[in-house]
Design an enzyme around this catalytic site. Structure first.
Site, mmCIF file in Angstrom:
data_model
loop_
_atom_site.group_PDB
_atom_site.id
_atom_site.type_symbol
_atom_site.label_atom_id
_atom_site.label_comp_id
_atom_site.label_asym_id
_atom_site.label_seq_id
_atom_site.Cartn_x
_atom_site.Cartn_y
_atom_site.Cartn_z
ATOM 1 N N PHE A 95 0.855 -1.190 0.000
ATOM 2 C CA PHE A 95 0.000 0.000 0.000
ATOM 3 C C PHE A 95 0.886 1.233 0.000
ATOM 4 O O PHE A 95 1.729 1.405 0.881
ATOM 5 C CB PHE A 95 -0.944 0.034 1.211
ATOM 6 C CG PHE A 95 -1.882 1.203 1.144
ATOM 7 C CD1 PHE A 95 -3.034 1.145 0.371
ATOM 8 C CD2 PHE A 95 -1.598 2.394 1.814
ATOM 9 C CE1 PHE A 95 -3.892 2.241 0.261
ATOM 10 C CE2 PHE A 95 -2.448 3.492 1.713
ATOM 11 C CZ PHE A 95 -3.590 3.412 0.945
ATOM 12 N N LYS A 109 2.632 9.676 8.259
ATOM 13 C CA LYS A 109 1.795 9.405 9.434
ATOM 14 C C LYS A 109 2.305 9.936 10.791
ATOM 15 O O LYS A 109 1.823 10.937 11.285
ATOM 16 C CB LYS A 109 1.516 7.905 9.512
ATOM 17 C CG LYS A 109 0.613 7.433 8.365
ATOM 18 C CD LYS A 109 0.109 6.037 8.567
ATOM 19 C CE LYS A 109 -1.031 5.696 7.637
ATOM 20 N NZ LYS A 109 -0.676 5.112 6.353
ATOM 21 N N ASP A 139 9.239 2.610 1.798
ATOM 22 C CA ASP A 139 8.064 3.368 2.222
ATOM 23 C C ASP A 139 7.867 3.094 3.711
ATOM 24 O O ASP A 139 7.353 2.049 4.109
ATOM 25 C CB ASP A 139 6.840 2.928 1.412
ATOM 26 C CG ASP A 139 5.555 3.632 1.865
ATOM 27 O OD1 ASP A 139 5.556 4.239 2.957
ATOM 28 O OD2 ASP A 139 4.549 3.549 1.138
HETATM 29 C C1 LIG Z 1 -0.993 5.313 4.949
HETATM 30 C C2 LIG Z 1 0.081 4.909 4.006
HETATM 31 C C3 LIG Z 1 0.338 5.642 2.832
HETATM 32 C C4 LIG Z 1 -0.537 6.799 2.385
HETATM 33 O O1 LIG Z 1 -0.475 7.873 3.247
HETATM 34 P P1 LIG Z 1 -1.529 9.093 3.085
HETATM 35 O O2 LIG Z 1 -1.048 10.099 4.074
HETATM 36 O O3 LIG Z 1 -2.878 8.525 3.409
HETATM 37 O O4 LIG Z 1 -1.452 9.548 1.686
HETATM 38 C C5 LIG Z 1 1.405 5.281 2.051
HETATM 39 N N1 LIG Z 1 2.187 4.223 2.391
HETATM 40 C C6 LIG Z 1 1.965 3.490 3.497
HETATM 41 C C7 LIG Z 1 2.875 2.358 3.824
HETATM 42 C C8 LIG Z 1 0.891 3.794 4.332
HETATM 43 O O5 LIG Z 1 0.640 3.041 5.409
#
Ligand SMILES: *Cc1c(COP(=O)(O)O)cnc(C)c1O
Length: 397
Positions: A137, A251, A222
């Site tokens: 994701f 986050k 990521d």
């Molecule tokens: C939540 C998340 C995203 C997206 O972040 P947003 O601030 O909602 O755009 C991208 N990568 C990972 C691993 C995430 O958990």
């Protein structure tokens, strides 16, 4: 306003992109929140791994108050003191030399993808493909969506951005087969979050780095979800003895304020020059002052040690539950991101709803993985309370 009044207004006027639970949260403190009707809940979701220091950490609140009274926003046409300070802290504690600031995880990943392509374009190399993982994701914007290896998020938004391919996570043979002379980057979450709290083998990320290096391909981690102390180290990659070329954060970075960041080595970051990439709000004074305060608390106040200790205790208590409830299949995770797989036939969503009714916020990824992502400051008291509620809930199924 009551819960019912907020729900009515939301339903009428807010775009219907979330299946929301029927409460409105109006106040938070550490690991507790309260709804509009005054009911208290124990929070094991932390705004989805955002409020890593707990809700309204006093030092973050104070930094926001002070900065809001001085300067909330100014353009990146000028130098911004809190932005420079947060960048200094992030680079001092990571592999990286430079930081690009934005406002969300998806935007940070867009920046990472653009930087990887630019890096090779500047060198005159035709490399533009990006390999990512199945069940990954990376966000909802079109580039990040193409990077996300899950059909359910992409459906209806095709055609997607081109030149993305997907391989199974934690599979070195698969990555070797996928790389070629056109591969600019491999993007991977060190531990997959939304995809079900999938933890790689101890050696996978190190091997991945070696394979990328041999192919001249950049490695992007990521860490939007698993960075900022979530796994017990400041960044998840520290657990695996390997650093990427590019890393994305968001986050938990600013104690609850919207922020994103893309970090890179000097060599890679040098492909971005004035005019090549930008963000109006990126690195604004308010968000970066909050980020600096949050990062200092995370590093200086024993939060990482507490995360490791409480994570071990949480796993031990959940393993205890597994003995009592045969429908628990597996428990896995690191630090304070823990997933619990349930056997087919038990819906995770039903358990989440039942726990909410009992005053506990947890969440579910996929159909059958309960995810526990409390604030990193929780101790045995909160974990014992959570296990008590979960035991009652499980007993009713
Ligand atoms: C939540 C998340 C995203 C997206 O972040 P947003 O601030 O909602 O755009 C991208 N990568 C990972 C691993 C995430 O958990």
């Amino acid at each position: 306003m009551t819960n019912a009044e907020v729900i009515a207004l939301t339903t009428k006027h807010v775009a219907n992109t979330y299946g929301r639970f029927p409460i409105s949260i109006v106040k938070g403190l550490a690991a507790e929140v309260w709804d509009a009707d005054g009911r208290r809940y124990l929070d094991f979701t932390s705004g989805l791994a955002v409020c890593n220091l707990g809700h309204c950490h006093p030092k973050v609140v104070e930094a926001i108050r002070a900065q809001a009274g001085e300067l909330i926003h100014v353009s990146n046409l000028y130098h911004i003191k809190p932005q420079s300070e947060l960048a200094e802290l992030l680079t001092a504690h990571s592999f990286a030399d430079k930081v690009f600031f934005c406002n969300s995880g998806a935007e940070a990943n867009e920046a990472a993808i653009k930087l990887a392509r630019k890096f090779f374009s500047v060198k005159g190399e035709e490399r533009f493909q990006v390999v990512t993982m199945e069940k990954s994701f990376h966000g909802r914007t079109l580039g990040a969506l193409a990077a996300t290896g899950q059909k359910k998020f992409q459906a209806g938004f095709e055609p997607l951005l081109e030149k993305f391919t997907y391989v199974p996570f934690n599979d070195i043979a698969a990555i070797k087969g996928a790389l070629n002379a056109k591969t600019a980057a491999v993007m991977v979450e060190p531990i997959q979050g939304e995809g079900g709290v999938n933890v790689p083998s101890d050696t996978y990320l190190k091997e991945l780095k070696a394979v990328c290096k041999a192919n001249g391909t950049l490695l992007i981690f990521d860490e939007v979800q698993v960075g900022m102390g979530r796994t017990g180290t400041l960044f998840a990659y520290e657990n695996y003895g390997v650093a990427p070329d590019i890393m994305t954060l968001a986050k938990g970075l600013a104690g609850g304020v919207a922020i994103g960041a893309m970090l890179a080595t000097d060599e890679v970051a040098s492909a971005f020059t004035p005019g090549t990439h930008a963000s109006t709000f990126g690195g604004n004074p308010l968000a970066t002052a909050a980020g600096t305060a949050a990062l200092k608390v995370l590093i200086e106040e024993g939060v990482l040690d507490n995360c490791k200790k409480s994570g071990a205790y949480l796993v031990q208590r959940l393993e205890g539950l597994k003995k009592a409830f045969p429908f628990i299949k597996e428990i896995r995770g690191k630090g304070l991101i823990i997933g619990m797989d349930l056997v087919d036939g038990i819906k995770g969503g039903d358990i989440v709803k039942d726990c909410l009714a009992r005053g506990l916020l947890i969440n579910c990824v996929g159909d059958k993985t309960l995810r526990f992502i409390p604030a990193l400051i929780v101790g045995e008291k909160e974990i014992d309370e959570m296990i008590g509620v979960l035991t009652q809930s499980f007993s009713s199924f």
